[in-house]
Design an enzyme around this catalytic site. Structure first.
Site, PDB file in Angstrom:
ATOM      1  N   THR A  93       0.827  -1.206   0.000  1.00  0.00           N
ATOM      2  CA  THR A  93       0.000   0.000   0.000  1.00  0.00           C
ATOM      3  C   THR A  93       0.862   1.256   0.000  1.00  0.00           C
ATOM      4  O   THR A  93       0.556   2.228  -0.696  1.00  0.00           O
ATOM      5  CB  THR A  93      -0.961   0.009   1.207  1.00  0.00           C
ATOM      6  OG1 THR A  93      -1.723  -1.198   1.195  1.00  0.00           O
ATOM      7  CG2 THR A  93      -1.900   1.195   1.160  1.00  0.00           C
ATOM      8  N   CYS A  94       1.944   1.241   0.748  1.00  0.00           N
ATOM      9  CA  CYS A  94       2.839   2.402   0.786  1.00  0.00           C
ATOM     10  C   CYS A  94       3.446   2.645  -0.591  1.00  0.00           C
ATOM     11  O   CYS A  94       3.485   3.785  -1.069  1.00  0.00           O
ATOM     12  CB  CYS A  94       3.942   2.190   1.820  1.00  0.00           C
ATOM     13  SG  CYS A  94       3.342   1.946   3.503  1.00  0.00           S
ATOM     14  N   ALA A  95       3.899   1.592  -1.236  1.00  0.00           N
ATOM     15  CA  ALA A  95       4.480   1.715  -2.573  1.00  0.00           C
ATOM     16  C   ALA A  95       3.444   2.237  -3.555  1.00  0.00           C
ATOM     17  O   ALA A  95       3.743   3.102  -4.395  1.00  0.00           O
ATOM     18  CB  ALA A  95       5.024   0.361  -3.027  1.00  0.00           C
ATOM     19  N   SER A 154       0.901   4.187  -2.906  1.00  0.00           N
ATOM     20  CA  SER A 154       0.660   5.612  -2.662  1.00  0.00           C
ATOM     21  C   SER A 154       1.751   6.466  -3.283  1.00  0.00           C
ATOM     22  O   SER A 154       1.473   7.529  -3.847  1.00  0.00           O
ATOM     23  CB  SER A 154       0.512   5.902  -1.167  1.00  0.00           C
ATOM     24  OG  SER A 154       1.738   5.850  -0.483  1.00  0.00           O
TER      25      SER A 154
END
Length: 168
Positions: free
Chosen positions: A59-61, A63
């Site tokens: 999810t961080c990647a 975003s």
């Protein structure tokens, strides 16, 4: 303190995000090239703070990729992607992904950014990391929009944050 979930399990942050209309706290973070960057270095630009636990999670990647594509195309706007990852990991990720429209900044040295912005995890397995948030600032560093993502695994509301930029 914000009450959010990590994989459905309740966790808390140490405080709350800065209030809309307030002056964003300045910060000192480390860039991928190991230089020091401060919020004041971006004065005169609209700024999106895309904050997350680690670029090494899906999810961080996502975003970072999404903000690289969307908000980075907006005029007079800088997207700062902030985590506690080492600058080397941030640089490796952007290099492998071909991302050059975002500024990767690390809170690894002191964690003071997460404390000053009230978004550091206080409980749970991510304790000490920065939680997933978006903070949008105008050209003078005034907070125009904030989002503390309620479930850490969920993506932020890109549309709402980008609309906050357009309404400037």
């Amino acid at each position: 303190m914000a009450k959010i979930t990590l994989g459905g399990t309740p966790v808390e942050t140490i405080g709350n995000l800065p209030e809309v209309g307030s002056q964003a706290p300045d910060f000192t973070l480390t860039a991928s090239d190991l230089s020091i960057q401060k919020l004041s270095d971006f004065k005169g630009h609209k700024v999106v703070l895309n904050i997350f636990p680690s670029v090494d999670t899906g999810t961080c990647a996502t975003s970072v990729r999404s903000f690289n594509k969307e908000a980075a195309e907006m005029k007079n706007t800088k997207v700062l992607c902030i985590s506690r990852d080492l600058p080397f990991a941030q640089a490796r990720f952007c290099g492998a992904e071909g991302l050059d429209n975002v500024v990767m900044l690390s809170d690894f040295k002191t964690g003071q950014f997460g404390k000053d912005y009230g978004l550091e995890f206080a409980t749970g397995p991510f304790e000490g990391l920065d939680s997933r948030c978006v903070v949008v600032l105008d050209e003078n560093g005034v907070v125009k929009y904030t989002e503390q993502v309620q479930e850490v695994a969920d993506e932020p509301n890109y549309k709402a944050s980008l609309e906050a930029l357009l309404n400037e």
